[in-house]
Design an enzyme around this catalytic site. Structure first.
Site, PDB file in Angstrom:
ATOM      1  N   ASN A 187      -1.174  -2.205   1.599  1.00  0.00           N
ATOM      2  CA  ASN A 187      -2.540  -1.803   1.950  1.00  0.00           C
ATOM      3  C   ASN A 187      -3.349  -3.039   2.352  1.00  0.00           C
ATOM      4  O   ASN A 187      -2.824  -4.162   2.328  1.00  0.00           O
ATOM      5  CB  ASN A 187      -3.194  -1.050   0.787  1.00  0.00           C
ATOM      6  N   ASP A 244       3.685   9.505  -1.406  1.00  0.00           N
ATOM      7  CA  ASP A 244       2.822   8.442  -1.914  1.00  0.00           C
ATOM      8  C   ASP A 244       1.697   8.145  -0.931  1.00  0.00           C
ATOM      9  O   ASP A 244       0.575   7.832  -1.330  1.00  0.00           O
ATOM     10  CB  ASP A 244       3.652   7.180  -2.167  1.00  0.00           C
TER      11      ASP A 244
END
Lengths: 325, 325, 325
Positions: A9, A198
């Site tokens: 991320n 996820d």
């Protein structure tokens, strides 16, 4: 392998889904190798179940992931694999355990995908290992039967939801299954499915709390139904429960064999993911409470609370046990 | 890891470039780890050179690639890594050596990318190992200096070329360098460059002989110049020589730092790839002879012939040697 | 580059979105290079608009895509690029024109992303080229203003839709914008957005007619708003019109800057894609008619019919013109 920006991320934490995918690939290799170790029909090991997995420490871009796998139990038709993931900072040499996961595989014949083959037995160093393995085997078998019931639920869309309600953060994505997603048998790798799950769960969590979030744990996942190449899969997630510092998200995977198949859309997998919210310094942040509106939402919140308290109690019991040893 | 459809050509043979990329990643991990093993300035190992590599046996979709790496020599500022690749068919258990490659890395400071750091020395089991390593080190150093001269050449486009001339098969591609192509220092991984080079060389070879082709070997590659994130790289290839059953292709990589940099386009890497043409049964096929037209093409053909005969002589000498042992 | 299995659907036809992505990358490179060709503030060319694009012939796995780009007009603040894509079967040598696309780019300062820089003028071989370019420039400018109005529409979910209604095939996906999706400025490449749009449109088309479908054309796309790294984008598509052998799908892209940004979700792009259904032999198949239910759906159907008839008339006029020449 080295973790790349695409694996992480924007805060630099590697996605839980990337790690789950690596774990599953390692498990698939070792169990396929084992099931073909005796002469007989060639087969491919298909993922049947992943036990509850905790993410013990975050992994970052530039670190090297070391994945090791070991077969810990075999029943007549299934293989239990233990996979450990360590993150290694090759600049400082620091190593940390990131994950310990337990996966169950079933060997499917390469010629006839509906035929489950027999698994060559392994040797145990001690008799107790076999007995403990058998106990784990029986437990997961029971759990697999139970979840098969629960699968009818669907996520309905909500128009103009209020902030922090279930409808506010629920999300779904569709994905067309391509050749690189599949095993030699033409079915989606379990790891690919978990990575998509996820991804959706992470978006639900981020939409709810608008901060940097990371996967804390994944509940046991059962793969009841295979997904074939060319299917469209819909992965949808909704928040079910929040504690002070964690969020539980339920994720469903539906497969739509829309070309060349007489079959209807079906539920392939479902699971619970737990996320935590992190500050810029990596400290856990408080999470806004989930606002439940309908009776179903309230019921699911209570069920989530039950799972949360149960996990907490288990963890405390383990800590006490290891303190006494 | 398991080889996927995208790693391979339409005949199912894994691209040489995919294998070179895995080799380089393993080399980068082990040498970066070694160079940071003593306290001191953190650094990243950058690929300086790959020795000549032969592809000993093809790898196929569904097989597992096992990559192992070992440090075999250290000079003051460089590390020699030996990487072995085995292909394993996990259904039959068959294993084959695919590659043995030797790579040279140089540690660059993480704080100042133009600073080359010192390499911690390794321990040798026998004195001869150190002496042999030193000899290899001196040889490659000489060769690196030589190739630095040769780099001025450019590939000009040809209008309406005749079949089997150099212009007929020459090819080029452009690639915008993205974050996942780069190391922590923001420079392109050597393995990414080699993969693109193999892709272009493969297109040149296929255009020339219009059959299924595979990489047979790669001559030593020197990485004189780093390539930065955000550059556009142009990879061009032209055929230089054909024997009865092989084709030699020269590949150039030019980098164009077109944003944010006052610098001109420059030659970053060049190398020779050798390809063979395979029948549907995997047998080597005769290759159409390359038609040379200009003086330069004739000269390059003769030089290619020289390299071909030299390699052949070396290989025969090695075989004789091992037959005598 | 060579088309890989992941670039294509299960019938082996390369996705229109893959081709659009290659076109945009080539356009971005040539226009960024041009805008930085004179000394001055460094800049990155951002995609502002793609003109209507027809897919003239399908491309298949194993073929090589040749992409060439040329700057055809410059205004004070924008660059017009013409990109041609040819598919080449390197085994037979056969080449076919796949696409001709026209793209408009705007140079944004690397230091201040909201500052549009001046474009160095190009030289025209003939005065008419400049005049024609100016005419195209004015036309697209007008069209860009118009579409800016239209963007308020949203796709509402439908529960238990009947086959062949709009609700039956409508689809959406979410995508978390990662580093590889972005330019040096940290904004999503236009080509990445178009690839996702084609993916959703293709799923809508396939859900409607349950056969192998391919992109036939894309209407002009305007990129009014940039999308930043870390955003979640929602791409949704719904069918608006069917003729006997084609389907028109409207696609919306919404960006959700949900971390670290005070901004609300906003509409970034919208466009119309036209798909045809192909038999196993590659012949166009009849398409089930779209069932419209609401007033809005009926209106959109009529508007789509208008676009369809207009395009058909234009094409016939062009064919007559070229027959007369």
């Amino acid at each position: 392998r080295i973790m790349r920006p695409d694996d992480a991320n924007i805060a630099g934490n590697v996605h839980g889904g990337t790690i789950l995918k690596m774990i599953e690939e390692a498990g698939a290799i070792i169990s396929t190798r084992h099931c073909n170790s005796q002469d007989g029909e060639p087969c491919v090991a298909a993922l049947a179940r992943v036990e509850r997995t905790d993410f013990l420490s975050p992994m970052c871009i530039g670190e090297v992931a070391n994945v090791s796998a070991e077969i810990t139990y075999t029943s007549r038709h299934s293989v239990e694999v233990q996979v450990n993931v360590m993150s290694e900072n090759i600049l400082t040499g620091a190593k940390k355990v990131t994950n310990k996961a337990t996966l169950w595989y079933v060997p499917l014949s390469l010629k006839n995908v509906n035929k489950v083959l027999e698994v060559p037995p392994i040797q145990y160093a001690r008799k107790e290992q076999e007995d403990e393995g058998k106990k784990r085997y029986e437990e997961q078998k029971l759990d697999r039967l139970e979840t098969k019931q629960r699968n009818g639920d669907v996520i309905l869309p909500v128009i103009n939801p209020e902030p922090h309600t279930v409808g506010y953060s629920q999300s779904s994505l569709i994905h067309l299954v391509g050749p690189s997603d599949c095993t030699l048998l033409g079915f989606v790798h379990g790891g690919v499915t978990m990575k998509l799950m996820d991804e959706v769960a992470g978006i639900v969590a981020a939409r709810h709390c608008k901060t940097n979030i990371v996967t804390a744990s994944v509940d046991a996942i059962n793969f009841h139904e295979k997904i074939k190449k060319g299917c469209v899969i819909t992965v949808s997630g909704r928040m079910t429960f929040t504690s002070n510092k964690s969020m539980e998200i339920e994720v469903f995977v539906d497969a739509d064999p829309f070309v060349d198949e007489p079959r209807e859309r079906y539920r392939a997998v479902s699971a619970f993911f737990t996320y935590v919210s992190l500050s810029k310094e990596g400290k856990p942040l408080p999470v806004p409470q989930l606002l439940t509106e309908t009776e179903d939402e309230k019921r699911r919140f209570e069920e989530g609370k039950g799972r949360y308290l149960q996990t907490k109690a288990k963890r405390q019991a383990q800590m006490q046990q290891s303190a006494q040893q």
